[in-house]
Every structure is written in C-alpha cells, then in structure tokens.
Design a protein around this motif. Structure first.
Motif, PDB file in Angstrom:
ATOM      1  N   LEU A   1       0.789  -1.179  -0.011  1.00 60.21           N
ATOM      2  CA  LEU A   1       0.028   0.162   0.068  1.00 60.21           C
ATOM      3  C   LEU A   1       0.684   1.339  -0.043  1.00 60.21           C
ATOM      4  CD1 LEU A   1      -3.086  -0.669   2.463  1.00 60.21           C
ATOM      5  CD2 LEU A   1      -3.056  -0.188  -0.094  1.00 60.21           C
ATOM      6  N   TYR A   2       0.478   2.126  -0.896  1.00 61.25           N
ATOM      7  CA  TYR A   2       1.267   3.390  -0.835  1.00 61.25           C
ATOM      8  C   TYR A   2       0.265   4.500  -0.162  1.00 61.25           C
ATOM      9  CZ  TYR A   2       3.665   7.467  -2.467  1.00 61.25           C
ATOM     10  OH  TYR A   2       4.440   8.666  -2.527  1.00 61.25           O
ATOM     11  N   ASN A   3       1.027   5.063   1.000  1.00 61.78           N
ATOM     12  CA  ASN A   3       0.158   6.010   1.629  1.00 61.78           C
ATOM     13  C   ASN A   3       0.532   7.466   0.977  1.00 61.78           C
ATOM     14  OD1 ASN A   3      -0.678   8.051   3.662  1.00 61.78           O
ATOM     15  ND2 ASN A   3      -0.217   6.507   5.119  1.00 61.78           N
ATOM     16  N   TYR A   4      -0.515   8.080   0.219  1.00 63.42           N
ATOM     17  CA  TYR A   4      -0.215   9.110  -0.559  1.00 63.42           C
ATOM     18  C   TYR A   4      -0.071  10.576   0.293  1.00 63.42           C
ATOM     19  CZ  TYR A   4      -1.468   7.029  -4.839  1.00 63.42           C
ATOM     20  OH  TYR A   4      -1.674   6.149  -5.996  1.00 63.42           O
ATOM     21  N   SER A   5      -0.703  10.423   1.571  1.00 57.76           N
ATOM     22  CA  SER A   5      -0.436  11.565   2.333  1.00 57.76           C
ATOM     23  C   SER A   5       0.958  11.603   3.140  1.00 57.76           C
ATOM     24  CB  SER A   5      -1.411  11.829   3.686  1.00 57.76           C
ATOM     25  OG  SER A   5      -1.363  10.426   4.382  1.00 57.76           O
ATOM     26  N   LYS A   6       1.369  10.567   3.288  1.00 56.11           N
ATOM     27  CA  LYS A   6       2.897  10.225   3.890  1.00 56.11           C
ATOM     28  C   LYS A   6       3.756  10.321   2.821  1.00 56.11           C
ATOM     29  CE  LYS A   6       1.199   8.518   8.458  1.00 56.11           C
ATOM     30  NZ  LYS A   6       1.124   7.203   8.993  1.00 56.11           N
ATOM     31  N   GLU A   7       3.389  10.064   1.391  1.00 57.32           N
ATOM     32  CA  GLU A   7       4.416   9.766   0.563  1.00 57.32           C
ATOM     33  C   GLU A   7       5.244   8.592   0.748  1.00 57.32           C
ATOM     34  OE1 GLU A   7       5.807  13.383  -0.893  1.00 57.32           O
ATOM     35  OE2 GLU A   7       4.077  13.795  -2.036  1.00 57.32           O
ATOM     36  N   LEU A   8       4.756   7.570   1.075  1.00 57.71           N
ATOM     37  CA  LEU A   8       5.625   6.260   1.650  1.00 57.71           C
ATOM     38  C   LEU A   8       4.824   5.029   1.284  1.00 57.71           C
ATOM     39  CD1 LEU A   8       5.081   5.400   4.484  1.00 57.71           C
ATOM     40  CD2 LEU A   8       6.724   7.114   5.057  1.00 57.71           C
ATOM     41  N   PHE A   9       5.528   3.878   1.255  1.00 57.61           N
ATOM     42  CA  PHE A   9       5.028   2.434   1.353  1.00 57.61           C
ATOM     43  C   PHE A   9       4.850   2.043   2.581  1.00 57.61           C
ATOM     44  CE2 PHE A   9       6.629   2.656  -3.203  1.00 57.61           C
ATOM     45  CZ  PHE A   9       5.456   2.043  -3.781  1.00 57.61           C
ATOM     46  N   GLU A  10       3.764   1.492   3.159  1.00 58.84           N
ATOM     47  CA  GLU A  10       3.585   1.021   4.287  1.00 58.84           C
ATOM     48  C   GLU A  10       3.513  -0.671   4.057  1.00 58.84           C
ATOM     49  OE1 GLU A  10       0.036   2.869   5.968  1.00 58.84           O
ATOM     50  OE2 GLU A  10       1.383   4.178   7.127  1.00 58.84           O
ATOM     51  N   ILE A  11       4.410  -1.180   4.557  1.00 59.57           N
ATOM     52  CA  ILE A  11       4.361  -2.677   4.294  1.00 59.57           C
ATOM     53  C   ILE A  11       4.121  -3.427   5.598  1.00 59.57           C
ATOM     54  CG2 ILE A  11       6.252  -4.304   3.878  1.00 59.57           C
ATOM     55  CD1 ILE A  11       7.951  -2.120   2.279  1.00 59.57           C
ATOM     56  N   SER A  12       3.183  -4.317   5.342  1.00 64.23           N
ATOM     57  CA  SER A  12       2.807  -5.286   6.327  1.00 64.23           C
ATOM     58  C   SER A  12       3.844  -6.061   6.980  1.00 64.23           C
ATOM     59  CB  SER A  12       1.791  -6.274   6.195  1.00 64.23           C
ATOM     60  OG  SER A  12       1.974  -6.827   5.026  1.00 64.23           O
ATOM     61  N   ASN A  13       3.795  -6.864   7.930  1.00 66.17           N
ATOM     62  CA  ASN A  13       4.750  -7.548   8.478  1.00 66.17           C
ATOM     63  C   ASN A  13       4.971  -8.868   7.755  1.00 66.17           C
ATOM     64  OD1 ASN A  13       5.221  -6.031  10.591  1.00 66.17           O
ATOM     65  ND2 ASN A  13       3.699  -7.373  12.148  1.00 66.17           N
ATOM     66  N   ASP A  14       4.074  -9.258   6.790  1.00 67.61           N
ATOM     67  CA  ASP A  14       4.494 -10.560   6.042  1.00 67.61           C
ATOM     68  C   ASP A  14       5.446 -10.144   4.711  1.00 67.61           C
ATOM     69  OD1 ASP A  14       3.047  -9.096   4.388  1.00 67.61           O
ATOM     70  OD2 ASP A  14       1.493 -10.731   3.998  1.00 67.61           O
ATOM     71  N   VAL A  15       6.232  -9.052   4.880  1.00 68.28           N
ATOM     72  CA  VAL A  15       7.325  -8.769   3.845  1.00 68.28           C
ATOM     73  C   VAL A  15       8.210  -9.717   4.047  1.00 68.28           C
ATOM     74  CG1 VAL A  15       8.456  -7.142   5.283  1.00 68.28           C
ATOM     75  CG2 VAL A  15       8.538  -6.688   3.057  1.00 68.28           C
ATOM     76  N   GLY A  16       8.345 -10.283   5.111  1.00 67.22           N
ATOM     77  CA  GLY A  16       9.630 -11.097   5.246  1.00 67.22           C
ATOM     78  C   GLY A  16       9.470 -12.382   4.729  1.00 67.22           C
ATOM     79  N   LYS A  17       8.196 -12.638   4.236  1.00 65.10           N
ATOM     80  CA  LYS A  17       7.729 -14.164   4.145  1.00 65.10           C
ATOM     81  C   LYS A  17       7.489 -14.283   2.535  1.00 65.10           C
ATOM     82  CE  LYS A  17       5.536 -14.418   8.256  1.00 65.10           C
ATOM     83  NZ  LYS A  17       4.604 -13.624   8.863  1.00 65.10           N
ATOM     84  N   LYS A  18       7.276 -13.250   1.900  1.00 67.10           N
ATOM     85  CA  LYS A  18       7.225 -13.362   0.481  1.00 67.10           C
ATOM     86  C   LYS A  18       7.656 -12.238  -0.445  1.00 67.10           C
ATOM     87  CE  LYS A  18       2.330 -11.808   0.122  1.00 67.10           C
ATOM     88  NZ  LYS A  18       1.119 -11.964  -0.016  1.00 67.10           N
ATOM     89  N   PRO A  19       7.901 -12.349  -1.856  1.00 68.79           N
ATOM     90  CA  PRO A  19       8.330 -11.244  -2.435  1.00 68.79           C
ATOM     91  C   PRO A  19       7.356  -9.994  -2.503  1.00 68.79           C
ATOM     92  CG  PRO A  19       8.596 -13.313  -4.001  1.00 68.79           C
ATOM     93  CD  PRO A  19       7.861 -13.505  -2.595  1.00 68.79           C
ATOM     94  N   VAL A  20       8.012  -8.809  -2.232  1.00 64.56           N
ATOM     95  CA  VAL A  20       7.016  -7.714  -2.418  1.00 64.56           C
ATOM     96  C   VAL A  20       7.550  -6.704  -3.577  1.00 64.56           C
ATOM     97  CG1 VAL A  20       6.745  -5.255  -1.124  1.00 64.56           C
ATOM     98  CG2 VAL A  20       6.932  -7.389  -0.081  1.00 64.56           C
TER      99      VAL A  20
END
Ligand code: ADP
Length: 721
Positions: free
Chosen positions: A51-70
């Motif tokens: 998910l891209y947070n438009y207001s903060k201008e950054l990607f918010e990555i959930s915890n499962d980032v360590g488990k599969k390709p993002v």
C-alpha cells in the motif's frame, strides 16, 4: 524345418503421415503454449502488492514482507541527472525533491526512464526533460535516480532488493548508505564481483524505515535506460534460491547442449547431408551465447551487450533457417542454397549496419527489423514444411522444429520482468533439445530393432536356403545316379532287345530253313508246328518293336490322347473274358465289380485298355504254375459329391513278387527286376508305358509287393459320373 513367420512391415501411407504430422505439430503447439502460460504465471514480477500512503508519500509494508516477494512498481520519485558525488550520507528523498527537478508517481516498466508511466508528474521543469550527457570513458552517458521510502511495523533485517533487468549500471543506497550495485559492467562499477545474473543487494532497515535510492548510469545510445523490471524485496531464502537457480539452470542447458553436440557428432555420418548437423550446432551455440549475454552471465557494458545479443539473435535465426532448409533434401538444391545465402546476407548486413552506428541498435526500427526478419524466417520454415515437404520422412521433425523455433524467437523478443533470471526461451530451448535427443534415440533404437529383426529373418532365410540347396544337391546326386544306372539299364536292355530280337529272328530263320530243306519229306503236322513257331516268334518281335514305337509316340510333343467317357466296368469285363479263355488250367482269374455301377471315367479307350492288358499279362507272367489273379473295382466315397469320389482298381496276384529295393524302379524304362528271370520274356517297357498313360489321365498308380507272396497294382481314377 519350421518356416519362419513372415512379418510384413506396414508402410506408413502418405495420408497417415500427414495426419501424424498435423497431430504432432498441434501437440507441440499445445505443450509450448502451456509452458508459455505456466511460465508467465510463475516467473513474472507481479503488480505492486504494498500500500502506498499518498499523504505520507511512502509505502506501508505489513509484517509478511519477510515471507514473500514484495513488488514496488509505482509511486517512485525520479530525479534525472544525479551523479554519485551528489549523494550524501544524510540526503533523503525530500532533500533531493527540494533541490532538483523531479517526477513523482513514476512507474517502472520495460522502457526504463524513457517512459515514466502515465501517472508521472514533473516538478521544477517546464520543458520536456532533457538529460545532460556526460562522457564516461568514451561512452556518452546519462544518469538518473529512482527513490522511494518504505515503512514497516516491526524490525526486519536481511531483506534483499532484487532489481532484475537493468539497462546500464545501478548503485543502490539505503538510508543514505551505499549498499551495493547491479546491472551491466562499466568502468565506473565499484565492486566487480557481483552476480550479474542476479541483480540483488542486501538492505538493512533503520528504525522501521528504508529510504531507497537507486542511481542508474546508462549509455545515451540505449533507448530504454535505467530499471526495466519491477524492483522486488526478497526474503533471504528466496534470495538464495533466486541467486543459485539461474547458474544451475545454465549448467543444465550447457550440459544438455554438449551432450547434443557430441551425440550429434557421432550420428553425423548417418545423416543424408551432414551440413544439417553443422547448422544445428551453429544454431544451438548462437542460442546459448545469446542466453549467456542476455542473462548477464558475462558482465559487459550495455552497448556491447545489446550488440552481442543482436549478433547471436540474428545468427541463431539465420542458422536455424539453414538447418530446416538442409533437413529436407530438395532435388532443386540450387534454390535451397540460394534462399539460405539471401537470408544469411540480410542478417550479416543488418548486423554490420547496427555495429557501424551503435545508435541504430536502440532505435525502434532496429527492433521492428529484428521482428520482421525473425518472423519471415519462422513463417517460411513453417510454411515450407507444411506445404512443400509434407511427404518427406523428416516432415514431422521439421514441422515440430519450425514451430518450436517460432515460439523460441517470439519468447526471446518479448521477454521482460522476470522474477528469477531463467528465461522462457531457455525453457523452450531445453525442451526442444530434449525432444531432439529423444527423437534420435527413438529413431535409432527402432532402426536397431528393425536391423535385429531383419538379421534374424535373414539368418532363418539363409538356413532355409542352405537346406533347400543341399536338398537339391542330394536330388541332383540321386538323379545323376539314377541317370547313370538308367543308362546302364538302357544299355542292358538294348542288348536284351537286340538279343530278344535276334532270338526270334534266328528261330524263324532256322524253321524256315528246316521247312525248305525238309520239303515234301516233312509231315504235315511237323510243317504246321514249324509254321506256328515262326508265327509266335514274329509276334514276339512285333511286340518289342511296337512297345518302343508306342513310347516314342507318346513322348512326341504333338501326341494327343483321345479322351471320352468309357465304362471301366465293361472294359474290364471284356478283358476278363479274353484272358480267362486263354489261361492254363492251373491259373485262375477273378473279377469283382459292382453290377449296378458302370464306373464311367474320362479316358482314351485304346490306351487305358493297354494299361490293364499290361498289368493282367504281367500278373499271369510273373506267377508260378498255381496262380490266383484278382481284379477288383470299387467306388470310394460314393455318398459324397462327385468331386470327392474315386474309382479304385486293383490287380493282384500271388506270384513271385518284386524285391523291395527294386519296387520304385519298376516303372523305369527297360527296367526288369532281378527275379523276373530269363524264362519270362519281357522288354521292361510295359510298366513305363503304363505309367505314362496313367499320368496323362490324371490318375495314380502304386504297387505293393512281397517276395514269394504276391504283387498288387493299385490305380485310382476320378469318375466322370
Ligand atoms: P516286362 O516286359 O519285363 O514285364 P514290365 O515293364 O511290364 O516289363 O515290368 C517291369 C518289371 O516289373 C518286370 O520285369 C518284373 O520284374 C516286374 N513286374 C511287373 N509286374 C509284376 C508282377 N505282377 N509280379 C512280379 N513282378 C512284376
């Protein structure tokens, strides 16, 4: 000897082979299409899944980032013309945005930064963006930096940033630190020992935040500079796997290529035209080299890489064309050579032009020309096989090879955005090499078993023929022996005949002289006795002469039997009357014949009469004082159709018999059994005449005899009613 079963090999008819070719081609297309879809589903970098947070201008990555390709495809910030010396330890995306013109909401695709995506929005520059060219060791270079910020909940260490395909060279910075580099080799690369086939770098987080900056240097001559694949964050285990897989895969296909080349070298002499092998080897070597360059196993700069790819792509296409052309031996071989030469010349001209001016390499026209060139080759190959060489024995192989080439070249041209650096075309290549090896193994195994079968056949046939020849040889030896003894017998009988003729002549002369000398002094009875003797002797002479005449007549080619329906019943009855009237009292002749059956047969009456006369008189001659001679006639299978019926006639006596070893010879000309004796006058021609007549009547004669017991002659004839 048992005759071997003759197994006929059913030749494949032309219709069968057309159908088979069509089925195989469809099967190959189906398999390749399936591979194509499965491959795209498994080995393509997906759409952005964070998910891209438009207001903060950054990607918010959930915890499962360590488990599969993002996948981070969109919402990048792109700052053109950045150089390495402009990057500071504390420089952030924000600081770049405040200092330089930039574009945000940039998406990454196969066109590099030449197409930043439809959502891209430029800031700080009004005109169309101009890249500032600088000279980097003779290569006109442009640069740009891709930036983004990622935030995640918990601390994650050991993430890998996998960049995939890059046109140029990339320096990767994480939170302001230089962490690694990727892409093509250039003179400005810092660490040369990275894995070119796996553009990934380990990145570390700082306080749950990653600020990524990917600075790309690319040649100005490249039409799609920068990142070409969606940057992907990989967990460590994925990274290890993705790093080792391309190298292992390369090892597999190189091994298979070597096997194919070596095996092909051994089989080369069995091909009709060994140039097929040469073009096959050239095609696969070009493909392998293309693969090695394309997947950065050899690290080189972008221009060399693009030029190398072009050379080996065109080369593999041209060689594959020649391979298919030479696979079919066309009678019109000149044409075959001409089209190969034209295709090769176009290819060489194309490569030469592109090398003379490297700028041409990256023009869209170059790409279009490549597509046209390869499409023409692939389409011509498929069309040639389908329309011109349907009846060739290589047709199935040719059509499958052409279709595979078509798919392979298409995959080579359309490839981007791979997740793991294992190309689809290398899988097609692998499959086609496997099928070629399988095809040849299959072909040679079936030829081998055919050969074994044929040699077994041949062995049996030779054994049979040898046995037959030795049989013929034996027969020849027997015939020769027989001829020799026949000749001997003939000589004997000739002397017998002359003796037999001389005896009555001498007797006749003696009686005639006695009659002349005796004159009137001779009594009437004496005269009559002498005259009777003269008559008997002349009759004997006549018989001998007429037998010889009879045989020679029947041997003449123009001799014809006068066949008609005659009654054996009546004929034998007459003979019976005739002979029984003259028999001495001690000899007895009987006739047993069915009264209600005339026994009609087709026969020459005069000749068949001669047969029975001869057999009856022999029975009378070769019996002692006391004799019983029996004539029997009966119809066999009277209740069956006429065709299955037979008339049997036997003439048997209780006479002197025939020695067993002589039985088979008594039908020979001039042959007389040893026990026939001098007293019984004969010529040895009677049974020979009998045999000749019986054979011409399509009948059979056989004899059974036992010394001192008697003899039976057995005749079998076909009834005509
Ligand atoms: P031949 O004029 O000597 O009788 P044939 O050809 O009729 O000549 O017979 C050939 C030989 O077959 C005879 O010399 C005799 O040795 C033998 N033969 C034929 N018929 C009889 C028979 N009924 N019994 C014994 N021997 C026979």
């Amino acid at each position: 000897m048992a005759t071997p079963k003759k197994t006929k090999i059913k030749p494949i008819s032309s219709d069968d082979s057309h159908l088979l070719q069509l089925l195989y081609t469809i099967l190959v297309i189906a398999i390749l299409s399936l591979v194509f879809f499965v491959f795209n589903a498994v080995n393509t970098r997906g759409q952005t899944n964070v998910l891209y947070n438009y207001s903060k201008e950054l990607f918010e990555i959930s915890n499962d980032v360590g488990k599969k390709p993002v996948y981070i495809e969109n919402n990048w910030v792109f700052v053109p013309n950045i150089q390495r010396n402009q990057i500071r330890f504390n420089s952030s995306v924000e600081s770049f945005k405040s200092k330089y013109p930039y574009a945000d909401h940039v998406s990454i695709n196969k066109n590099g930064w030449s197409n930043l995506g439809e959502n891209a929005q430029w800031y700080g520059i009004d005109d169309e963006l101009k890249f500032i060219e600088f000279n980097s060791n003779g290569i006109k270079t442009i640069s740009g930096a891709y930036m983004t910020t990622l935030r995640y909940g918990s601390e994650i260490s050991n993430l890998y940033l996998d960049l995939g395909a890059i046109n140029g060279h990339a320096f990767i910075y994480c939170n302001g630190h230089f962490v690694g580099e990727a892409g093509d080799m250039t003179h400005y690369a810092i660490i040369p020992n990275y894995n070119g086939a796996h553009n990934a770098t380990s990145i570390q987080s700082g306080g749950g935040k990653i600020e990524l900056l990917i600075l790309c240097y690319s040649s100005n001559a490249i039409s799609s500079p920068g990142l070409l694949s969606i940057p992907t964050l990989l967990p460590p285990e994925y990274n290890t796997f993705f790093a080792t897989l391309p190298t292992s895969w390369l090892a597999i296909i190189i091994t298979l290529t070597i096997i194919a080349i070596l095996a092909g070298y051994n089989l080369k002499h069995t091909f009709k035209d060994s140039r097929v092998y040469t073009f096959f080897v050239l095609t696969i070597i070009s493909l392998i080299l293309y693969y090695i360059i394309d997947n950065s196993f050899l690290i080189m700069d972008s221009i060399t890489k693009t030029a190398g790819k072009l050379i080996f792509f065109i080369a593999s296409a041209a060689f594959s064309y020649c391979f298919v052309a030479f696979l079919f031996r066309n009678k019109n071989s000149k044409l075959k050579k001409v089209d190969c030469i034209i295709i090769s010349c176009i290819g060489i001209a194309f490569i030469a032009l592109s090398l003379l001016d490297p700028r041409l390499l990256s023009t869209p026209y170059n790409k279009a020309c490549t597509i046209i060139y390869v499409s023409i080759i692939a389409a011509t190959n498929v069309a040639k096989v389908l329309f011109l060489h349907l009846d060739s024995k290589n047709a199935i192989f040719g059509s499958c090879a052409s279709v595979t080439m078509f798919f392979t070249f298409y995959a080579m041209l359309s490839e981007t955005n791979l997740l793991v650096n294992v190309s689809l075309y290398s899988i097609f290549y692998f499959l086609s090499l496997l099928s070629i090896i399988w095809f040849f193994i299959n072909r040679y195994v079936s030829q081998y078993s055919e050969l074994v079968r044929a040699s077994t056949h041949l062995k049996v046939a030779i054994e049979q023929k040898t046995a037959h020849i030795s049989e013929i040889n034996r027969d020849l030896v027997n015939t020769n022996k027989k001829l020799l003894s026949n000749e001997e017998a003939r000589k004997n009988v000739m002397s017998n005949v002359s003796h037999d003729l001389r005896t009555p002549i001498t007797a006749i002369r003696g009686y005639a002289e006695l009659l002349l000398k005796g004159g009137s002094a001779m009594s009437e009875d004496q005269k009559n006795s002498y005259l009777n003797n003269i008559l008997k002797r002349s009759q004997q002479m006549e018989r001998i002469v007429s037998d010889i005449v009879e045989i020679s007549k029947m041997e003449a080619s123009n001799f014809e039997f006068n066949f008609m329906d005659i009654s054996l019943n009546e004929l034998l009855d007459e003979l019976y009357m005739l002979y029984s009237a003259d028999l001495p009292a001690t000899k007895k002749l009987t006739l047993s014949i069915p009264e209600d059956d005339l026994m009609i047969v087709k026969a020459d009456p005069k000749r068949i009469n001669r047969v029975f006369e001869n057999l009856i008189s022999n029975s009378i001659n070769y019996t002692k004082e006391e004799a019983l001679i029996e004539i029997k006639v009966w119809r066999e299978n009277a209740d069956k159709p006429l065709n299955d019926q037979e008339i049997h006639i036997t003439i048997s006596d209780n006479g002197i018999g025939i020695p067993p070893e002589e039985i088979e010879r008594i039908f020979d000309r001039f042959y007389r059994a040893k026990n026939s004796g001098q007293n019984i006058k004969g010529t040895g021609l009677g049974l020979a005449i009998v045999k000749m007549i019986i054979d011409n009547h399509n009948a059979k004669i056989s004899v059974e005899s036992e010394i001192g017991i008697g003899t039976t002659f057995h005749i079998v004839m076909k009834p005509s009613y």
